[in-house]
Design a protein around this motif. Sequence first.
Motif, PDB file in Angstrom:
ATOM      1  N   ARG A   1       0.866  -1.191   0.000  1.00 14.59           N
ATOM      2  CA  ARG A   1       0.000   0.000   0.000  1.00 14.59           C
ATOM      3  C   ARG A   1       0.898   1.234   0.000  1.00 14.59           C
ATOM      4  N   ILE A   2       0.873   1.957  -1.108  1.00 13.78           N
ATOM      5  CA  ILE A   2       1.703   3.146  -1.286  1.00 13.78           C
ATOM      6  C   ILE A   2       0.799   4.348  -1.497  1.00 13.78           C
ATOM      7  N   ASP A   3       0.941   5.357  -0.652  1.00 11.03           N
ATOM      8  CA  ASP A   3       0.095   6.556  -0.715  1.00 11.03           C
ATOM      9  C   ASP A   3      -1.386   6.192  -0.697  1.00 11.03           C
ATOM     10  N   GLY A   4      -1.716   5.174   0.099  1.00  8.64           N
ATOM     11  CA  GLY A   4      -3.117   4.807   0.291  1.00  8.64           C
ATOM     12  C   GLY A   4      -3.688   3.853  -0.739  1.00  8.64           C
ATOM     13  N   ILE A   5      -2.924   3.493  -1.771  1.00  8.97           N
ATOM     14  CA  ILE A   5      -3.411   2.627  -2.843  1.00  8.97           C
ATOM     15  C   ILE A   5      -2.566   1.358  -2.881  1.00  8.97           C
ATOM     16  N   LEU A   6      -3.223   0.204  -3.072  1.00 11.78           N
ATOM     17  CA  LEU A   6      -2.505  -1.068  -3.146  1.00 11.78           C
ATOM     18  C   LEU A   6      -1.899  -1.284  -4.531  1.00 11.78           C
ATOM     19  N   HIS A   7      -0.625  -1.708  -4.555  1.00 10.91           N
ATOM     20  CA  HIS A   7       0.083  -2.002  -5.796  1.00 10.91           C
ATOM     21  C   HIS A   7       0.641  -3.411  -5.708  1.00 10.91           C
ATOM     22  N   GLU A   8       0.380  -4.228  -6.742  1.00 14.19           N
ATOM     23  CA  GLU A   8       0.860  -5.609  -6.739  1.00 14.19           C
ATOM     24  C   GLU A   8       2.305  -5.666  -7.217  1.00 14.19           C
ATOM     25  N   ILE A   9       3.101  -6.526  -6.591  1.00 11.60           N
ATOM     26  CA  ILE A   9       4.476  -6.751  -7.015  1.00 11.60           C
ATOM     27  C   ILE A   9       4.574  -8.183  -7.539  1.00 11.60           C
ATOM     28  N   PRO A  10       5.665  -8.546  -8.205  1.00  8.58           N
ATOM     29  CA  PRO A  10       5.815  -9.924  -8.700  1.00  8.58           C
ATOM     30  C   PRO A  10       5.601 -10.952  -7.588  1.00  8.58           C
ATOM     31  N   THR A  11       4.857 -11.987  -7.916  1.00  9.05           N
ATOM     32  CA  THR A  11       4.458 -12.961  -6.895  1.00  9.05           C
ATOM     33  C   THR A  11       5.470 -14.099  -6.784  1.00  9.05           C
ATOM     34  N   PRO A  12       5.727 -14.597  -5.575  1.00  4.80           N
ATOM     35  CA  PRO A  12       6.609 -15.759  -5.397  1.00  4.80           C
ATOM     36  C   PRO A  12       5.845 -17.045  -5.718  1.00  4.80           C
ATOM     37  N   PRO A  13       6.541 -18.152  -5.839  1.00  2.00           N
ATOM     38  CA  PRO A  13       5.859 -19.427  -6.084  1.00  2.00           C
ATOM     39  C   PRO A  13       4.907 -19.771  -4.932  1.00  2.00           C
ATOM     40  N   LYS A  14       3.794 -20.406  -5.253  1.00  2.00           N
ATOM     41  CA  LYS A  14       2.827 -20.817  -4.238  1.00  2.00           C
ATOM     42  C   LYS A  14       3.488 -21.714  -3.195  1.00  2.00           C
ATOM     43  N   GLU A  15       4.490 -22.508  -3.624  1.00  2.00           N
ATOM     44  CA  GLU A  15       5.153 -23.441  -2.713  1.00  2.00           C
ATOM     45  C   GLU A  15       5.928 -22.720  -1.610  1.00  2.00           C
ATOM     46  N   TRP A  16       6.228 -21.444  -1.819  1.00  2.00           N
ATOM     47  CA  TRP A  16       7.007 -20.692  -0.840  1.00  2.00           C
ATOM     48  C   TRP A  16       6.126 -20.050   0.235  1.00  2.00           C
TER      49      TRP A  16
END
Length: 605
Positions: free
Chosen positions: A205-220
């Motif tokens: 959450r940056i400046d009140g808004i959610l931003h998605e970042i690259p996702t890790p493997p589900k296994e992690w």
Amino acid sequence: MTDEELQNLLLDANLIKQEELQRAIEETKKLKRPLENILISSRLLSRTSLYETIAKSKGFNYINLDNFMPGEELLKIMPPALSQQTQAVPIKIENGTLQIAMTEPSDLYSVDQIQLHTGMPLDIYLSSSEEIKNVLNKINAERSAIADMLAGLTQGASEAQLMEAISSGSSIVKLVDVVLAQAVRDHASDIHIEPEEDITRIRFRIDGILHEIPTPPKEWEMAMISRIKVLSGMDIAESRVPQDGHFQAKVDDKIIDFRVSTVPTIYGENMVMRILDTSSVMIGLEKLGFSTYEELKRYENLLAKPYGIILSTGPTGNGKTTTLYSALMRINTVDRNIITIEDPVEYRLGLIRQIQVNQRSGITFANGLRAILRQDPDVIMIGEIRDAETAQIAIQAALTGHLVFSTLHTNDAPSAVTRLINMGVEPFLISASMIGVMAQRLIRTICPRCKESYSPSKTVLEKWGLKDRPDSLLYRGKGCDYCKGTGYWGRSGIFELMVIDDEMREMIISQASTVALRKKAQEKGMRLLGEDGVTKALGGLTSIEEISRVCEGQVDLKAATVTKVEPFVKSGLTEIKIAPAKIDVKNSDFEDYQKRVASWLSRKK
């Protein structure tokens, strides 16, 4: 340069009066901060005039690094690790000479290190440590680091290989450290780790808004959650009930608090971490975003009252606690006993006794407040009024000669009266104790690098009460690398301050409606949230779309004018000091991790 040397330099240059300098020196003793920081934050001197004077005394020129970012070619010549080590950044190359900015140009060892590494003659400028640090943080905040790391880890890896990496633990530790560090460098307020059926989503959450970042493997996912639980002192074996915890980390030489919460969902444990930059958080009324000096003075006049209750209202995450801390620090003196009860204690304030709510130990807002009243307080701050019992005790405290600060969850200032009545507080008690209510919202401010003006449509003009101003200009951000394409950078506040006078007290006793209270407050000078927001949009601080996002309804701005914040003359800023960190995240950690990932991939092939 020592504080004593700086004092003599400023007096010799006639940049400051003796009495102003003495006041600043007293602030340094009280807040334990360098003199130059106090001079700038209290507006006694501008940063440019101060550092130009310091640079001249040392035989150098000052360069301002605001909105500066070195290009890739410069970073190849002088890598970030060398900049971090020497506290210097490359500016440009001119006629075969590398121009650099340093906090200590007379540091011959660092100069030799830079010259040895670059092999170039140097032209050295002086800059402030804050400017150097900001540039270094921007260099470090390249989001591609996480994407490259995750791509390297997952590319061509079999499930068995992934599980082997997870079981070793080191990859997970590094991944968590890098995510934490990246969130801090991106100025995020929260980190969300969200399990879904096939992926584990991470958002900042940056400046009140959610931003998605690259996702890790589900296994992690399970290993990541367990790693953070261990840091936070949670039970890693328990995943069926919500848990709370916290830990501290050191990121880029700053102490950061992470407040952690988990809750079970159908796809696994959802985790949210609130980020509190307790090593460098600066709070002060002047930094909140009041539109005019007059509005600031109206609020300061409330703080000067000997007793009464002052409320801050608004939704969660809109800066109410920061406002209360700023107010407390303005009146925080040795001759006052200030005590707070909070849930949680977000920042540690010098000279103020702070109590943490602890349900297991029996410390609630209500009984903690009763205990505070036996501690001879002058000023009391209650983190939030949640129930009738706390409200009654707070009002009784205000009526018995204490200045009381607290928060309520209401949409605007006049609604605070109705909210307290609905809790069961008698109107005559509210009338006798309440002296002011300030509603607030946080708005994103337009990125200074891609800001542009435009002429709004008739529909926008009519919606926001600007139809009588067809020539009005509004502003927006086009989106650039600096703001990561959002068009916004940073946040400021919009405010609605209702000061209670005798006429409004009579209205409260007669249980006048919220609408009637709002109308009367407007007649007495209260500016609505929407009005303050549109005024800031006309002034170029934010966009009209951002005001639409945080404000409800329409406003009438027939009497409003575009205002500019006047220079303030005093500050109540402080630095927060907390305990040492438990973990240490450094740039070298990530570089080491990249090497280990590369080595692992080469062995795989």
